[in-house]
Design a protein around this motif. Structure first.
Motif, PDB file in Angstrom:
ATOM      1  N   ARG A  41      29.177 -45.329   0.009  1.00 12.10           N
ATOM      2  CA  ARG A  41      30.146 -45.585  -1.296  1.00 12.10           C
ATOM      3  C   ARG A  41      28.947 -46.076  -1.711  1.00 12.10           C
ATOM      4  O   ARG A  41      29.698 -46.446  -2.675  1.00 12.10           O
ATOM      5  N   THR A  42      28.188 -46.497  -1.772  1.00  8.14           N
ATOM      6  CA  THR A  42      27.350 -46.813  -2.546  1.00  8.14           C
ATOM      7  C   THR A  42      26.493 -46.137  -3.085  1.00  8.14           C
ATOM      8  O   THR A  42      25.351 -45.697  -2.447  1.00  8.14           O
ATOM      9  N   ASP A  50      23.743 -36.001   2.543  1.00  4.90           N
ATOM     10  CA  ASP A  50      24.665 -34.978   3.540  1.00  4.90           C
ATOM     11  C   ASP A  50      26.108 -35.804   2.923  1.00  4.90           C
ATOM     12  O   ASP A  50      25.505 -37.128   3.163  1.00  4.90           O
ATOM     13  N   LYS A  51      27.046 -34.802   2.902  1.00  2.00           N
ATOM     14  CA  LYS A  51      27.793 -35.521   2.799  1.00  2.00           C
ATOM     15  C   LYS A  51      28.822 -36.266   3.969  1.00  2.00           C
ATOM     16  O   LYS A  51      29.081 -35.828   4.825  1.00  2.00           O
TER      17      LYS A  51
END
Length: 172
Positions: free
Chosen positions: A1-2, A167-168
């Motif tokens: 998320r960062t 990678d997601k």
């Protein structure tokens, strides 16, 4: 998320890899930090390239109803409490200094998006912003030679790391 902006060419140079940047980038850092040149370090302090403070550079004060930024937030919060905030007036039109890390990936520039290109944003700042009664006293017009401007831009671009695939993450 960062999203981290690290391992940029300038970071590699500072860690000892003198081949990581060009001579123009090194000279650009001098333009960036020298008080007789652009003096950007008054607000954009390494290593984050921000002072995390609020400054009025005049964005929007060339329009009939400028966004009053931090001043409005402070004034509204004080009014809600039935008090007055002494900083509300002086902070009219002030916005937090953005980091310059990954600056080439963050356009358009300024809170109103008025500068589509980094070069336009740099030119506006070198002109001393937009005059208004609350303009930050640190911001003064600066005259750079064509070469110094090119070097400054080269330095700023060196603060953006190479884009690396990732990678997601799996969402639950």
């Amino acid at each position: 998320r960062t999203i981290k902006s690290e391992d940029a060419a300038w970071d590699k140079y500072q860690k000892g890899d003198k081949a990581a940047v060009s001579d123009d980038v090194v000279k650009g850092f001098d333009v960036f930090s020298n008080s007789d040149k652009a003096n950007c370090t008054l607000c954009h302090l390494p290593p984050l390239f921000t002072d995390t403070l609020f400054h009025n550079v005049g964005i929007g004060f060339d329009k009939p109803m400028p966004d009053l930024g931090r001043g409005k937030i402070l004034g509204d919060a004080a009014e809600k409490k039935g008090t007055k905030d002494p900083d509300a007036e002086t902070m009219q039109g002030a916005f937090k200094t953005p980091t310059l890390r990954s600056v080439t990936d963050t356009g358009p520039y300024f809170h109103d998006g008025r500068a589509n290109k980094l070069e336009d944003a740099v030119d506006l700042m070198l002109k001393g912003g937009i005059k208004n009664p609350h303009l930050d006293e640190k911001l003064k017009p600066k005259m750079l030679s064509k070469d110094e401007r090119t070097q400054l831009l080269a330095f700023l671009k060196s603060l953006t790391p190479e884009t690396k695939p990732f990678d997601k993450p799996q969402l639950p």
